[in-house]
Scaffold this active site. Sequence first.
Site, PDB file in Angstrom:
ATOM      1  N   TYR A 199      56.680  45.515 -10.585  1.00 52.84           N
ATOM      2  CA  TYR A 199      57.631  46.070  -9.606  1.00 52.84           C
ATOM      3  C   TYR A 199      58.260  44.932  -8.796  1.00 52.84           C
ATOM      4  CZ  TYR A 199      59.692  49.795  -6.787  1.00 52.84           C
ATOM      5  OH  TYR A 199      60.573  50.659  -6.166  1.00 52.84           O
ATOM      6  N   LYS A 241      61.781  47.435  -1.194  1.00 54.93           N
ATOM      7  CA  LYS A 241      61.328  48.713  -0.605  1.00 54.93           C
ATOM      8  C   LYS A 241      60.639  48.483   0.735  1.00 54.93           C
ATOM      9  CE  LYS A 241      62.629  51.766  -3.759  1.00 54.93           C
ATOM     10  NZ  LYS A 241      63.845  52.575  -3.518  1.00 54.93           N
TER      11      LYS A 241
END
Length: 275
Positions: free
Chosen positions: A164, A171
Amino acid sequence: MAEQNFPTGDLMKGKRGLIMGVANKNSIAWAIARQLAAQGAEIAFTYQGEALLRRVKPLAESIGSDILVECDVTDDATMDNTFATLKDKWGKIDFLVHAIAFAGKDQLAGSFVDNTTREGFKSALDISAFSFVDAARRASEIMNDGGAMVTLTYLGSERVVPNYNVMGVAKAALEACTRYIAADLGPRSIRVNAISAGPIKTLAAAGIGSGRHMFKFNKAASAMQDNTDPMGVAGAALYLLSDLGLSCTGETHHVDGGFHAIGMPQEGPLREAME
Ligand code: NAD
Ligand code: 0WE
């Protein structure tokens, strides 16, 4: 997702808003759109490019929406046009849904420290975090007091999830942006929250390096021992965007079957695998 019935009612009756991030019927933003529409909301959509219009138009029409605006969040002119169109057609809006994220494919594999480039970092943070600040500012200019905004995030912001990588950093920034925007707009009673969803099979989750393991592991290790149902994400969005959500702002709300709450697997497949 199989055909599902979103609970109907009047929770969003008289409210109008913009949903950014529908790509196809599997998009999280589309589940949110259907739930809000089932509660009486009037919805406008943005779509990223000409190619996606073919997919988004029939979806929008199926819930009676006729405001569809092309918008690439990296292109100021299309952002200007999106909010000018809303101002022109509606005058005011009541809600905003931001469901947009992107990082270059080369940034989402292998070693974070070795593979993250300046350009990759800039672009991931621009598209996935700054775009919410930019959209929130523009939306706030035409939003009624008492309105609400929601963005979508993922646990990779709080903990390391293999591959990720820079999206996790983006995020984390997005969640911090949510708190700062909430503070700025709080005095107008505009609430701003994030929903941290567990992995869901969408276009953005397709073709991720460790995809098969991702869904299996989340199912096995979550409190509910199941994958995340987009209907739960849509329900959370309804709560946060309707007056049910009064006084809730600056929050990151997890909808992930309780995966975030677990520190060690309970009895079940993961424990057995270690025997
Ligand atoms: P999706 O592919 O359906 O939606 C992603 C959207 O981002 C697409 O509509 C795409 O057009 C849009 N987008 C990307 N770059 C853009 C740009 N430059 N300008 C305008 N739009 C752009 O996938 P999704 O999973 O529904 O993703 C929606 C949100 O949910 C994302 O923020 C994602 O990070 C988040 N999320 C997804 C999951 C998951 O497992 N699918 C879990 C948690 C959070
Ligand atoms: O936020 C996301 C995915 C966002 C995303 C997806 C892509 C795929 C195609 C951003 N940029 C791109 N760029 C592309 O070229 N999720 C929460 C879903 C997701 O993506 C992962 C995950 C999970 C979960 C990537 C690696 C590991 C886990």
